[in-house]
Design a protein around this motif. Structure first.
Motif, PDB file in Angstrom:
ATOM      1  N   LEU A  53       0.663  -1.293   0.137  1.00 59.22           N
ATOM      2  CA  LEU A  53      -0.197  -0.105   0.016  1.00 59.22           C
ATOM      3  C   LEU A  53       1.016   1.322  -0.036  1.00 59.22           C
ATOM      4  N   ALA A  54       1.874   1.469   1.000  1.00 59.27           N
ATOM      5  CA  ALA A  54       2.995   2.387   1.009  1.00 59.27           C
ATOM      6  C   ALA A  54       3.552   2.680  -0.418  1.00 59.27           C
ATOM      7  N   GLU A  55       3.695   1.926  -1.189  1.00 58.88           N
ATOM      8  CA  GLU A  55       4.601   1.844  -2.487  1.00 58.88           C
ATOM      9  C   GLU A  55       3.620   1.908  -3.736  1.00 58.88           C
ATOM     10  N   LEU A  56       2.181   1.811  -3.272  1.00 58.64           N
ATOM     11  CA  LEU A  56       1.101   1.942  -4.555  1.00 58.64           C
ATOM     12  C   LEU A  56       1.382   3.377  -5.115  1.00 58.64           C
ATOM     13  N   LYS A  57       1.898   3.397  -6.669  1.00 62.48           N
ATOM     14  CA  LYS A  57       1.871   4.552  -7.225  1.00 62.48           C
ATOM     15  C   LYS A  57       0.869   5.782  -7.164  1.00 62.48           C
ATOM     16  N   PHE A  58      -0.324   5.430  -6.777  1.00 59.04           N
ATOM     17  CA  PHE A  58      -1.430   6.103  -6.810  1.00 59.04           C
ATOM     18  C   PHE A  58      -1.523   6.940  -5.412  1.00 59.04           C
ATOM     19  N   VAL A  59      -1.058   6.230  -4.361  1.00 63.33           N
ATOM     20  CA  VAL A  59      -0.973   6.758  -3.029  1.00 63.33           C
ATOM     21  C   VAL A  59       0.275   7.812  -3.060  1.00 63.33           C
ATOM     22  N   ARG A  60       1.263   7.379  -3.701  1.00 67.88           N
ATOM     23  CA  ARG A  60       2.459   8.569  -3.739  1.00 67.88           C
ATOM     24  C   ARG A  60       1.941   9.665  -4.557  1.00 67.88           C
ATOM     25  N   TRP A  61       1.206   9.693  -5.660  1.00 62.76           N
ATOM     26  CA  TRP A  61       0.853  10.659  -6.529  1.00 62.76           C
ATOM     27  C   TRP A  61      -0.097  11.627  -5.506  1.00 62.76           C
ATOM     28  N   ALA A  62      -1.001  10.811  -4.749  1.00 56.75           N
ATOM     29  CA  ALA A  62      -1.925  11.490  -4.117  1.00 56.75           C
ATOM     30  C   ALA A  62      -1.255  12.390  -2.738  1.00 56.75           C
ATOM     31  N   GLN A  63      -0.124  11.730  -2.239  1.00 50.25           N
ATOM     32  CA  GLN A  63       0.620  12.462  -1.416  1.00 50.25           C
ATOM     33  C   GLN A  63       1.135  13.491  -1.913  1.00 50.25           C
ATOM     34  N   ALA A  64       2.098  13.409  -3.123  1.00 48.08           N
ATOM     35  CA  ALA A  64       2.811  14.419  -3.750  1.00 48.08           C
ATOM     36  C   ALA A  64       1.946  15.590  -4.080  1.00 48.08           C
ATOM     37  N   LEU A  65       0.595  15.205  -4.435  1.00 44.29           N
ATOM     38  CA  LEU A  65      -0.158  16.611  -4.878  1.00 44.29           C
ATOM     39  C   LEU A  65      -0.758  17.231  -3.527  1.00 44.29           C
ATOM     40  N   ALA A  66      -0.995  16.474  -2.253  1.00 47.55           N
ATOM     41  CA  ALA A  66      -1.415  17.127  -0.929  1.00 47.55           C
ATOM     42  C   ALA A  66      -0.305  17.929  -0.424  1.00 47.55           C
ATOM     43  N   ALA A  67       1.084  17.600  -0.646  1.00 45.30           N
ATOM     44  CA  ALA A  67       2.412  18.154  -0.393  1.00 45.30           C
ATOM     45  C   ALA A  67       2.347  19.545  -1.100  1.00 45.30           C
ATOM     46  N   LEU A  68       2.187  19.456  -2.319  1.00 44.22           N
ATOM     47  CA  LEU A  68       2.060  20.574  -3.177  1.00 44.22           C
ATOM     48  C   LEU A  68       0.927  21.589  -2.667  1.00 44.22           C
ATOM     49  N   ASP A  69      -0.028  21.274  -2.532  1.00 46.24           N
ATOM     50  CA  ASP A  69      -0.957  22.165  -1.968  1.00 46.24           C
ATOM     51  C   ASP A  69      -0.787  22.726  -0.551  1.00 46.24           C
ATOM     52  N   ALA A  70       0.078  21.848   0.487  1.00 47.22           N
ATOM     53  CA  ALA A  70       0.324  22.279   1.711  1.00 47.22           C
ATOM     54  C   ALA A  70       1.308  23.580   1.826  1.00 47.22           C
ATOM     55  N   ALA A  71       2.310  23.190   0.521  1.00 44.81           N
ATOM     56  CA  ALA A  71       3.146  24.119   0.498  1.00 44.81           C
ATOM     57  C   ALA A  71       2.814  25.342   0.072  1.00 44.81           C
ATOM     58  N   LYS A  72       1.619  25.847  -0.654  1.00 42.82           N
ATOM     59  CA  LYS A  72       1.434  26.959  -1.206  1.00 42.82           C
ATOM     60  C   LYS A  72       1.158  28.010  -0.255  1.00 42.82           C
TER      61      LYS A  72
END
Length: 72
Positions: A53-72
């Protein structure tokens, strides 16, 4: 990285296990994930373990998008 309270994220049966054991555990070891949820994750994405689950690319993509949103 912040510490994580294993009692908050794992079912009781898994809270005292080692990290390698937890990563190899079925996803239902995570609090709030049922056996049926685990079956559906396996069926849809081939996810069998917490590590999968941790390595699932869709989870990683969602985390990256959430991080981008948090950084703005």
């Amino acid at each position: 990285m912040a510490a994580i309270d294993l009692d908050k994220v794992l079912d009781k049966a898994w809270a005292d296990k080692s990290l390698p054991e937890i990563l190899g555990a079925p996803v239902a070891a995570l609090k709030g994930v049922s056996e049926r949820d685990g079956e559906l994750l396996e069926e849809a994405f081939g996810v069998k373990t917490v590590a999968d689950l941790a390595e699932l690319k869709f989870v990683r993509w969602a985390q990256a998008l959430a991080a981008l949103d948090a950084a703005k």
